[in-house]
Design a protein around this motif. Structure first.
Motif, short mmCIF file in Angstrom:
data_model
loop_
_atom_site.label_atom_id
_atom_site.label_comp_id
_atom_site.label_asym_id
_atom_site.label_seq_id
_atom_site.Cartn_x
_atom_site.Cartn_y
_atom_site.Cartn_z
N GLY A 88 0.83 -1.22 0.00
CA GLY A 88 0.00 0.00 0.00
C GLY A 88 0.85 1.25 0.00
O GLY A 88 0.57 2.21 -0.73
N ARG A 89 1.90 1.25 0.80
CA ARG A 89 2.82 2.40 0.81
C ARG A 89 3.53 2.54 -0.53
O ARG A 89 3.73 3.66 -1.01
N ALA A 90 3.87 1.42 -1.16
CA ALA A 90 4.51 1.47 -2.48
C ALA A 90 3.56 2.07 -3.51
O ALA A 90 3.99 2.87 -4.36
N ILE A 91 2.30 1.72 -3.44
CA ILE A 91 1.30 2.29 -4.36
C ILE A 91 1.18 3.79 -4.13
O ILE A 91 1.21 4.58 -5.07
N GLN A 92 1.05 4.20 -2.88
CA GLN A 92 0.91 5.63 -2.58
C GLN A 92 2.13 6.41 -3.05
O GLN A 92 2.00 7.48 -3.65
N ARG A 93 3.30 5.89 -2.78
CA ARG A 93 4.55 6.55 -3.19
C ARG A 93 4.61 6.67 -4.71
O ARG A 93 4.96 7.72 -5.26
N ALA A 94 4.26 5.60 -5.42
CA ALA A 94 4.29 5.61 -6.88
C ALA A 94 3.30 6.63 -7.45
O ALA A 94 3.62 7.32 -8.43
N PHE A 95 2.13 6.77 -6.84
CA PHE A 95 1.16 7.75 -7.31
C PHE A 95 1.73 9.17 -7.20
O PHE A 95 1.56 9.99 -8.10
#
Length: 163
Positions: A88-95
């Protein structure tokens, strides 16, 4: 007039919940108004836009079309719960890094749809990413940056589920 209420037990963002609520209350209203989880948005209220997307037992669901009683025994993830998961943190960071956030209204639903997709298919093609995000509308980005962000998140997590 007495409103029929029942106790609904479920897991919300990793935390056990027992909520006394009308069984016919919409989940989006429970989350936003009763629990203060305002990251879940109500856009259309008819299941057309995806702004109210949450995960229920790891599947994308539209909270504006769900009743509280449907949460009984379920595991629910809202956008507020993404930070609790490495993926989830990886998704948020990528966004953020890919510029996939503009007005931000669609972002919670897009990120949760991305999480559901990456759990099902850790290394999706761009076409599969577009399919996985279908049903979530964005008026700002034109989707290219959102697809880029999901592709980057898949690369960043190395294709493995990281809970």
């Amino acid at each position: 007039m007495n409103e029929a209420r029942e106790t609904i037990r479920f897991i919300l963002n990793g935390r056990a919940m027992a909520i006394d609520a009308p069984a016919d209350r919409r989940v989006v209203d429970l989350l936003r108004e009763d629990l203060g989880l305002t990251g879940t948005k109500e856009g259309c209220g008819t299941g057309e836009c995806g702004a109210c997307t949450i995960l229920v037992d790891n599947e994308s669901r539209l909270s504006c079309l769900m009743l509280v009683a449907q949460l009984e025994g379920a595991r629910v993830t809202t956008v507020e719960g993404l930070e609790l998961l490495p993926v989830g943190r990886a998704i948020q960071r990528a966004f953020v890094e890919e510029g996939a956030v503009q007005c931000g209204f669609c972002t919670p639903g897009m990120e949760l749809a991305a999480l559901a997709l990456l759990r099902e298919e850790p290394q999706p093609t761009r076409e599969r990413i577009r399919e996985g995000l279908s049903g979530n509308l964005c008026r700002c980005t034109g989707y290219v940056k959102i697809v880029d962000a999901v592709e980057r998140a898949a690369t960043d997590i190395g294709g493995g589920e990281q809970e």
